[in-house]
Design a protein around this motif. Structure first.
Motif, short mmCIF file in Angstrom:
data_model
loop_
_atom_site.label_atom_id
_atom_site.label_comp_id
_atom_site.label_asym_id
_atom_site.label_seq_id
_atom_site.Cartn_x
_atom_site.Cartn_y
_atom_site.Cartn_z
N PRO A 1 13.68 -41.78 20.23
CA PRO A 1 13.47 -40.42 20.76
C PRO A 1 14.76 -39.70 21.14
N VAL A 2 15.80 -40.46 21.44
CA VAL A 2 17.10 -39.86 21.77
C VAL A 2 18.11 -40.36 20.74
N PRO A 3 18.19 -39.71 19.58
CA PRO A 3 19.06 -40.23 18.52
C PRO A 3 20.54 -40.17 18.86
N LEU A 4 20.94 -39.20 19.69
CA LEU A 4 22.35 -39.04 20.02
C LEU A 4 22.47 -38.49 21.44
N ALA A 5 23.42 -39.03 22.18
CA ALA A 5 23.74 -38.51 23.51
C ALA A 5 25.24 -38.38 23.63
N ALA A 6 25.68 -37.35 24.34
CA ALA A 6 27.12 -37.08 24.47
C ALA A 6 27.53 -37.11 25.94
N GLY A 7 28.82 -37.40 26.16
CA GLY A 7 29.37 -37.39 27.50
C GLY A 7 30.82 -36.94 27.46
N TYR A 8 31.31 -36.42 28.58
CA TYR A 8 32.66 -35.88 28.66
C TYR A 8 33.26 -36.24 30.01
N ALA A 9 34.57 -36.34 30.07
CA ALA A 9 35.24 -36.62 31.35
C ALA A 9 36.71 -36.25 31.27
N CYS A 10 37.22 -35.72 32.37
CA CYS A 10 38.65 -35.50 32.54
C CYS A 10 39.11 -36.42 33.66
N ALA A 11 40.22 -37.08 33.47
CA ALA A 11 40.67 -38.06 34.46
C ALA A 11 42.20 -38.08 34.50
N LEU A 12 42.73 -39.03 35.25
CA LEU A 12 44.17 -39.15 35.40
C LEU A 12 44.80 -39.97 34.28
N THR A 13 43.99 -40.85 33.65
CA THR A 13 44.52 -41.69 32.58
C THR A 13 43.59 -41.61 31.37
N ARG A 14 44.12 -42.01 30.22
CA ARG A 14 43.32 -42.01 28.99
C ARG A 14 42.09 -42.90 29.14
N GLU A 15 42.32 -44.09 29.67
CA GLU A 15 41.20 -45.03 29.78
C GLU A 15 40.13 -44.51 30.72
N GLN A 16 40.53 -43.92 31.85
CA GLN A 16 39.54 -43.38 32.78
C GLN A 16 38.74 -42.25 32.13
N ALA A 17 39.42 -41.41 31.35
CA ALA A 17 38.73 -40.29 30.71
C ALA A 17 37.72 -40.79 29.67
N LEU A 18 38.12 -41.75 28.84
CA LEU A 18 37.23 -42.25 27.80
C LEU A 18 36.09 -43.08 28.40
N LEU A 19 36.40 -43.87 29.42
CA LEU A 19 35.35 -44.67 30.05
C LEU A 19 34.34 -43.76 30.75
N GLY A 20 34.84 -42.73 31.45
CA GLY A 20 33.93 -41.80 32.10
C GLY A 20 33.03 -41.09 31.11
N ALA A 21 33.59 -40.71 29.96
CA ALA A 21 32.79 -40.02 28.94
C ALA A 21 31.71 -40.93 28.38
N LEU A 22 32.07 -42.19 28.12
CA LEU A 22 31.10 -43.12 27.55
C LEU A 22 29.99 -43.45 28.55
N LEU A 23 30.35 -43.62 29.81
CA LEU A 23 29.33 -43.86 30.83
C LEU A 23 28.40 -42.65 30.97
N GLU A 24 28.97 -41.46 30.87
CA GLU A 24 28.14 -40.25 30.98
C GLU A 24 27.20 -40.13 29.78
N ALA A 25 27.66 -40.52 28.60
CA ALA A 25 26.78 -40.48 27.43
C ALA A 25 25.58 -41.40 27.63
N ALA A 26 25.83 -42.59 28.19
CA ALA A 26 24.72 -43.51 28.46
C ALA A 26 23.80 -42.94 29.52
N GLN A 27 24.37 -42.31 30.54
CA GLN A 27 23.55 -41.67 31.57
C GLN A 27 22.73 -40.53 30.99
N SER A 28 23.32 -39.79 30.07
CA SER A 28 22.61 -38.68 29.43
C SER A 28 21.38 -39.19 28.67
N ARG A 29 21.52 -40.34 28.00
CA ARG A 29 20.37 -40.94 27.31
C ARG A 29 19.24 -41.20 28.31
#
Length: 389
Positions: A265-293
């Motif tokens: 039912p949810v074929p695609l979910a997206a997430g975004y994040a701005c952070a102080l480091t690359r890893e924090q930004a990408l991890l925040g975005a991926l966690l938000e995508a899962a939360q969006s699902r």
């Protein structure tokens, strides 16, 4: 640029915070999805803006704390301290020699939606904020700060589109302020890089090569692998505007798409994040995508509409057909040897915003439901608000 992690909020503090907010239950909804990312919902039956707020994290303690802190941001917006309001007009404050920013300068706090109702001579409620570069007071229209419930005292002619963007809540005020500034920056940078939403050119130029994750963002690589074993394809993006883009702040902005191989039912979910480091930004975005699902799955958020399945399927197919060329190292990551505290991080973000042309920034301290919690909203004239969710 790294910052010591925030100390976890104690169970005692969270146990006192929930009833103070009117939260009847903090529920673990992780099991409603097979992604395995921890997601919590805080249920507030008497809430005006929203009755359900979400939180996500690598563990349930972080997810539940996030849900309660997001609830606190909305609680602060709904509870207007009438005794702290000042009534007047922009023209009047200026004539008296008092600093004031009009509704057209609210930036992160919303825009003018009824131009005929806004005038420098129009009388409305104002709230004092603190200019973050100078520490001096500045008045801002209260409509850009508060969203009072029906029956609450009026703030003047309704001419401003209120938004929760640029909000933060935490026991440490500097961390609440940092969260608010990073959120406001994220929404602006997305508006500049993706003014028309996701396009084929953005996919081609911004999709990250998974090979660089292990070295550049190992925690993101580990989470992506775990999601892969659970039946998801993970696509990560560098959504930080380049130096030639007007208003590029130079902080890493990550994007993530989580595609269900089973096309449920949810074929695609997206997430975004701005952070102080690359890893924090990408991890925040991926966690938000899962939360969006899970937001779509549990269906309790009244502000979320069902996605266009056909468009989501097309976007998933476009991702699968795109060859990733960009490396994780392409995300900007400012370096500051003096950065060792949340206060240092706030100063660094303000410096980067000013260098990008956003020389003014202010914060309003909102009411908190209990002692020991800080709720803030930032006003940064010139920043835009992306419509992407």
């Amino acid at each position: 640029m790294s910052l010591p992690p925030a100390p976890p909020l104690t169970p005692d503090f969270l146990a006192r915070l929930a009833p103070a907010l009117g939260v009847s239950r903090v529920a673990r909804v992780t099991g409603l999805d097979r992604a395995g990312v921890e997601v919590a919902v805080a249920v507030r039956p008497g809430g005006y803006v929203l009755q359900v707020c979400n939180g996500k994290g690598l563990d349930f303690a972080s997810a539940s704390a996030g849900a309660l802190l997001e609830t606190a941001e909305l609680w602060g917006a709904e509870n207007v301290p009438v005794e702290q309001l000042r009534w007047g007009s922009l023209e009047g404050w200026t004539a008296r020699g008092e600093a004031a920013w009009g509704a057209e300068a609210l930036g992160t706090r919303g825009g003018v939606v009824a131009g005929r109702l806004w005038s420098p001579r129009g009388r409305c409620a104002w709230r004092e904020a603190t200019e973050l570069h100078t520490g001096t007071p500045v008045l801002v229209p209260a409509q850009g700060v508060y969203c009072p419930p029906t029956g609450a005292p009026a703030l003047g002619p309704v001419c401003v589109q209120w938004t929760s963007n640029g909000s933060g809540a935490h026991p440490e005020r500097s961390r609440a302020l940092l969260h608010a500034l990073l959120e406001a920056t994220e929404r602006d940078q997305l508006a500049r890089l993706l003014p028309e939403g996701w396009t084929e050119s953005v996919l081609r130029s911004r999709l990250l090569r998974p090979e660089g994750l292990e070295a550049g963002a190992p925690r993101v690589a580990a989470l992506a692998r775990a999601l892969g074993t659970r039946g998801f394809d993970v696509y990560l993006f560098d959504l930080s505007p380049g130096g030639k883009t007007a208003g590029a702040v130079g902080l890493p902005v990550g994007g993530a798409m989580l595609v269900d191989r089973e096309r449920g039912p949810v074929p695609l979910a997206a997430g975004y994040a701005c952070a102080l480091t690359r890893e924090q930004a990408l991890l925040g975005a991926l966690l938000e995508a899962a939360q969006s699902r899970l937001t779509d799955i549990h269906g309790a958020r009244e502000d979320v509409e069902a996605g266009d399945t056909e468009a989501l399927e097309a976007l998933a197919a476009a991702c699968a057909g795109t060859r990733a060329r960009r490396d994780v190292s392409a995300l900007p990551e400012p370096v500051s040897s003096a950065l060792g505290s949340p206060e240092d991080a706030v100063r660094e973000v303000l410096r980067l915003l000013a260098a990008a042309g956003f020389a003014r920034a202010a914060a309003v301290d909102l009411r908190a439901p209990l002692p020991g919690l800080h709720v803030v909203r930032v006003v940064v004239p010139g920043l835009r608000v992306s419509e992407l969710l």
